[in-house]
Write a protein that holds these residues in place. Structure first.
Motif, PDB file in Angstrom:
ATOM      1  N   VAL A 191      56.014  62.618 -48.936  1.00  0.00           N
ATOM      2  CA  VAL A 191      55.989  61.391 -48.130  1.00  0.00           C
ATOM      3  C   VAL A 191      55.347  61.671 -46.769  1.00  0.00           C
ATOM      4  CG1 VAL A 191      57.479  59.748 -46.890  1.00  0.00           C
ATOM      5  CG2 VAL A 191      57.925  60.265 -49.294  1.00  0.00           C
ATOM      6  N   PHE A 192      55.688  62.793 -46.150  1.00  0.00           N
ATOM      7  CA  PHE A 192      55.119  63.116 -44.834  1.00  0.00           C
ATOM      8  C   PHE A 192      53.661  63.556 -44.932  1.00  0.00           C
ATOM      9  CE2 PHE A 192      59.301  62.431 -43.290  1.00  0.00           C
ATOM     10  CZ  PHE A 192      59.117  62.049 -41.963  1.00  0.00           C
ATOM     11  N   LYS A 193      53.260  63.999 -46.102  1.00  0.00           N
ATOM     12  CA  LYS A 193      51.837  64.274 -46.325  1.00  0.00           C
ATOM     13  C   LYS A 193      51.060  62.951 -46.308  1.00  0.00           C
ATOM     14  CE  LYS A 193      49.049  67.032 -49.459  1.00  0.00           C
ATOM     15  NZ  LYS A 193      49.278  68.415 -49.838  1.00  0.00           N
ATOM     16  N   TYR A 194      51.668  61.918 -46.849  1.00  0.00           N
ATOM     17  CA  TYR A 194      51.036  60.600 -46.948  1.00  0.00           C
ATOM     18  C   TYR A 194      50.989  59.865 -45.597  1.00  0.00           C
ATOM     19  CZ  TYR A 194      50.195  55.784 -48.321  1.00  0.00           C
ATOM     20  OH  TYR A 194      49.684  54.516 -48.413  1.00  0.00           O
ATOM     21  N   ARG A 199      51.648  58.812 -36.756  1.00  0.00           N
ATOM     22  CA  ARG A 199      52.919  58.077 -36.826  1.00  0.00           C
ATOM     23  C   ARG A 199      54.114  59.020 -36.994  1.00  0.00           C
ATOM     24  NH1 ARG A 199      52.980  52.664 -39.043  1.00  0.00           N
ATOM     25  NH2 ARG A 199      50.872  51.874 -39.061  1.00  0.00           N
ATOM     26  N   ILE A 200      53.889  60.322 -36.822  1.00  0.00           N
ATOM     27  CA  ILE A 200      54.954  61.301 -37.093  1.00  0.00           C
ATOM     28  C   ILE A 200      55.479  61.937 -35.802  1.00  0.00           C
ATOM     29  CG2 ILE A 200      55.473  63.507 -38.235  1.00  0.00           C
ATOM     30  CD1 ILE A 200      53.461  62.756 -40.416  1.00  0.00           C
ATOM     31  N   HIS A 201      56.791  62.182 -35.784  1.00  0.00           N
ATOM     32  CA  HIS A 201      57.458  62.871 -34.667  1.00  0.00           C
ATOM     33  C   HIS A 201      58.401  63.926 -35.240  1.00  0.00           C
ATOM     34  CE1 HIS A 201      56.269  59.607 -31.836  1.00  0.00           C
ATOM     35  NE2 HIS A 201      56.313  58.884 -32.949  1.00  0.00           N
ATOM     36  N   LEU A 202      58.710  64.934 -34.412  1.00  0.00           N
ATOM     37  CA  LEU A 202      59.674  65.955 -34.839  1.00  0.00           C
ATOM     38  C   LEU A 202      60.965  65.870 -34.037  1.00  0.00           C
ATOM     39  CD1 LEU A 202      57.636  69.224 -35.535  1.00  0.00           C
ATOM     40  CD2 LEU A 202      58.809  67.760 -37.189  1.00  0.00           C
ATOM     41  N   ALA A 232      53.063  71.597 -40.160  1.00  0.00           N
ATOM     42  CA  ALA A 232      51.651  71.990 -40.026  1.00  0.00           C
ATOM     43  C   ALA A 232      51.045  72.292 -41.401  1.00  0.00           C
ATOM     44  CB  ALA A 232      51.522  73.201 -39.100  1.00  0.00           C
ATOM     45  N   LYS A 233      51.818  72.980 -42.256  1.00  0.00           N
ATOM     46  CA  LYS A 233      51.336  73.261 -43.628  1.00  0.00           C
ATOM     47  C   LYS A 233      51.169  71.966 -44.411  1.00  0.00           C
ATOM     48  CE  LYS A 233      53.289  77.860 -44.063  1.00  0.00           C
ATOM     49  NZ  LYS A 233      54.709  78.260 -44.022  1.00  0.00           N
ATOM     50  N   VAL A 234      52.146  71.078 -44.306  1.00  0.00           N
ATOM     51  CA  VAL A 234      52.094  69.804 -45.027  1.00  0.00           C
ATOM     52  C   VAL A 234      50.864  68.997 -44.601  1.00  0.00           C
ATOM     53  CG1 VAL A 234      53.253  67.541 -45.232  1.00  0.00           C
ATOM     54  CG2 VAL A 234      54.587  69.646 -45.459  1.00  0.00           C
ATOM     55  N   LYS A 235      50.554  69.018 -43.315  1.00  0.00           N
ATOM     56  CA  LYS A 235      49.430  68.213 -42.793  1.00  0.00           C
ATOM     57  C   LYS A 235      48.123  69.002 -42.754  1.00  0.00           C
ATOM     58  CE  LYS A 235      50.230  64.473 -41.941  1.00  0.00           C
ATOM     59  NZ  LYS A 235      50.409  63.425 -42.971  1.00  0.00           N
ATOM     60  N   ASN A 236      48.174  70.274 -43.183  1.00  0.00           N
ATOM     61  CA  ASN A 236      46.974  71.116 -43.197  1.00  0.00           C
ATOM     62  C   ASN A 236      46.312  71.204 -41.811  1.00  0.00           C
ATOM     63  OD1 ASN A 236      45.262  72.845 -44.493  1.00  0.00           O
ATOM     64  ND2 ASN A 236      43.946  71.244 -45.358  1.00  0.00           N
ATOM     65  N   LEU A 237      47.154  71.438 -40.809  1.00  0.00           N
ATOM     66  CA  LEU A 237      46.693  71.594 -39.421  1.00  0.00           C
ATOM     67  C   LEU A 237      47.258  72.903 -38.877  1.00  0.00           C
ATOM     68  CD1 LEU A 237      47.587  68.012 -38.127  1.00  0.00           C
ATOM     69  CD2 LEU A 237      45.254  68.918 -38.305  1.00  0.00           C
TER      70      LEU A 237
END
Ligand code: NI
Length: 261
Positions: A191-194, A199-202, A232-237
């Motif tokens: 879901v967080f990959k999508y 729009r994401i915060h930690l 970072a891995k999930v978002k490939n950053l």
């Protein structure tokens, strides 16, 4: 260690931190977490998060009444929340919402208490952090005919892709903490990959939900520096690229009251 991180949902007001708030903030700083937004769940806790924000330059807060405490809520509290949002380091309203998992208050009452605070957030147009657990079937209808605050965030988001898409269409943002790192959280990572990174915060939601490797221990804001590696891995950053984006996101979301560090 990355540059600057923000924990956008913590509970340093929790009694589990009563002995060592200062040391906990120091450990956060050492881990690069320079700003902490504490979130009230009741009126006494809301007053406590304000006090912590006045005592520690790193701390900001949100005020509100959690669905678990819906039975305690009255209109005097609503007026106080309104008044508190005028204070310098009070960024908005939270955590408010619906929780049918624990079900500590009747559903109708939870909805009523949530809607009153949501309407206040909309009329003041301040940021709002939401706690929605096992209650999306009532949450979306509960807000459908009401004005909405511009900045609205689903904290510790664990909904599926369908719910995420619906919330994205309605302009929601999303935050996640230690849960993202759990081996069983495949769906949450998908879901967080999508979800677009803007729009994401930690968050940590500390003292609860410590990330993998620290599970079972008291969670604390320093652990944002662990969760960001998974995100970072999930978002490939890279962690540095991501931390810059997250800082921008937080400033855009919480506005001018959140100071720059
Ligand atoms: Ni919380």
């Amino acid at each position: 260690m990355s540059s600057t991180l923000i924990d956008i949902h913590a509970h340093l007001e929790d009694e589990k931190f009563s002995e060592d708030v200062r040391e906990t903030i120091e450990r956060a700083m050492e881990a690069g977490v320079n700003q902490i937004i504490n979130v009230g769940c009741s009126m006494p806790e809301s007053e406590k998060v304000i006090k912590i924000s006045q005592e520690y330059p790193q701390c900001y807060c949100l005020v509100g009444v959690h669905p678990h405490n819906a039975k305690e809520f009255n209109d005097v509290d609503l007026a106080k929340i309104d008044e508190y949002t005028k204070l310098d380091k009070v960024l908005g309203i939270g955590e408010i919402g619906l929780d049918y998992f624990y079900d500590f208050a009747p559903k109708e009452l939870q909805i009523e208490v949530f809607q009153k605070q949501w309407k206040l957030a909309a009329s003041l147009d301040v940021p709002v952090e939401l706690h929605i657990r096992d209650a999306y079937e009532d949450f979306f209808p509960a807000i459908s005919n009401l004005p909405a605050p511009t900045k609205k965030l689903l904290h510790c988001f664990s909904g599926d892709l369908e719910i995420a898409k619906k919330a994205l269409d309605l302009g929601f943002e999303f935050s996640i903490g230690g849960v993202l790192t759990f081996p069983k959280s495949e769906v949450t990572r998908e879901v967080f990959k999508y979800i677009p990174v803007e729009r994401i915060h930690l968050e940590t939601d500390c003292p609860y939900l410590a990330p993998q490797g620290k599970r079972g221990k008291r969670n604390e804001p320093a652990n944002v520096s662990i969760t960001i590696e998974t995100l970072a891995k999930v978002k490939n950053l890279s962690v540095d690229e991501l931390s810059e984006i997250l800082i921008d996101n937080a400033h855009r979301f919480f506005g001018k009251k959140l100071g720059f560090v």
